[in-house]
Design an enzyme around this catalytic site. Structure first.
Site, mmCIF file in Angstrom:
data_model
loop_
_atom_site.group_PDB
_atom_site.id
_atom_site.type_symbol
_atom_site.label_atom_id
_atom_site.label_comp_id
_atom_site.label_asym_id
_atom_site.label_seq_id
_atom_site.Cartn_x
_atom_site.Cartn_y
_atom_site.Cartn_z
ATOM 1 N N THR A 241 -13.361 5.845 24.943
ATOM 2 C CA THR A 241 -12.005 6.213 25.326
ATOM 3 C C THR A 241 -11.170 4.948 25.379
ATOM 4 O O THR A 241 -11.666 3.905 25.829
ATOM 5 C CB THR A 241 -11.975 6.909 26.699
ATOM 6 O OG1 THR A 241 -10.656 6.845 27.249
ATOM 7 C CG2 THR A 241 -12.916 6.253 27.684
ATOM 8 N N CYS B 112 -5.571 7.029 21.431
ATOM 9 C CA CYS B 112 -6.317 7.927 22.303
ATOM 10 C C CYS B 112 -7.295 8.635 21.388
ATOM 11 O O CYS B 112 -6.904 9.138 20.317
ATOM 12 C CB CYS B 112 -5.399 8.930 22.995
ATOM 13 S SG CYS B 112 -6.302 10.201 23.899
#
Length: 244
Positions: free
Chosen positions: A83, A196
């Site tokens: 992430t 992202c």
């Protein structure tokens, strides 16, 4: 092949993509029935998201550091935080283990430089777009970074948490993201980083007039290449990013 340790689950939607890309890249590098040597520690994202919202980053860092120690104990030779946003606590993870952490922003910056670009737009969570931990790392990698305006940042952030992280892909959101990309290009972006790991579930190369840099894919491919090192390839196909 070295063992790749994955700190995932943030969200599991993109962690699943990491697993697929790791294995695709390994097969490209080695051929035949080869697959990636990896071990996954998947956290409960609901708990992490609450720590994010409350600004309790040190506690979130402790959670990920514990995951990193578990992965090292399980035999991981290198680690990935799957992430972008949680690279805010990358220092805590690195300090917890003796094996290297492959930083997502470094892998992304290297890909942008390899494409001959310097000024890029950045899409991601509000934390990633607005805070220095990620933009500063990209700048240290030689890039000039621009982000959407306040309205665009709010839109991008909302779609990530309310839709993509729970497996919802809406055409209306894709169209809205395209408009944000077009605004970044109008502001001078030569490429756009999908900062992202869920965004590449929504946008593909056909959605942008400039190159897109899908961070989950770039990170996973870089991990396989690091894990294999100088291992001889067997009829390796061109890098998957060239076909993405």
């Amino acid at each position: 092949m070295k063992m790749i340790g994955l700190i995932g689950g943030m969200s599991w939607e993109s962690t699943a993509e990491y697993y697929r890309i790791l294995n695709e890249r390994t097969r490209e590098r080695l051929g035949g029935l080869h697959s990636a040597r990896c071990v996954l520690y998947s956290v409960d994202f609901a708990e992490i998201e609450q720590l994010q919202v409350q600004g309790r980053w040190a506690e979130a860092g402790d959670v990920l550091a514990g995951a990193a120690r578990s992965l090292e104990a399980a035999g991981a030779d290198l680690l990935l935080i799957c992430t972008n946003t949680m690279h805010k606590v990358a220092g805590s993870v690195e300090a917890a283990v003796s094996v290297p952490l492959l930083h997502l922003a470094d892998a992304t910056a290297a890909a942008v430089r390899a494409a001959g670009l310097r000024r890029v737009g950045l899409l991601g969570t509000a934390f990633t777009m607005e805070q220095e931990f990620y933009r500063g790392r990209l700048a240290a990698g030689g890039l000039e970074v621009c982000v959407p305006d306040a309205e665009g940042r709010a839109l991008v952030h909302r779609v990530i948490y309310e839709e993509l992280c729970v497996g919802v892909v809406r055409e209306e959101s894709r169209a809205a993201y395209r408009r944000v990309v077009e605004e970044l290009v109008a502001a001078g972006a030569e490429g756009v980083i999908l900062g992202c790991t869920e965004i590449e579930l929504l946008l593909g190369p056909e959605d942008s007039p400039v190159p897109l840099f899908p961070t989950a894919r770039l990170h996973a491919e870089a991990a396989v290449d690091a894990a294999l090192g100088a291992h001889a390839d067997r009829g390796v196909a061109p890098a998957a990013t060239a076909r993405w």
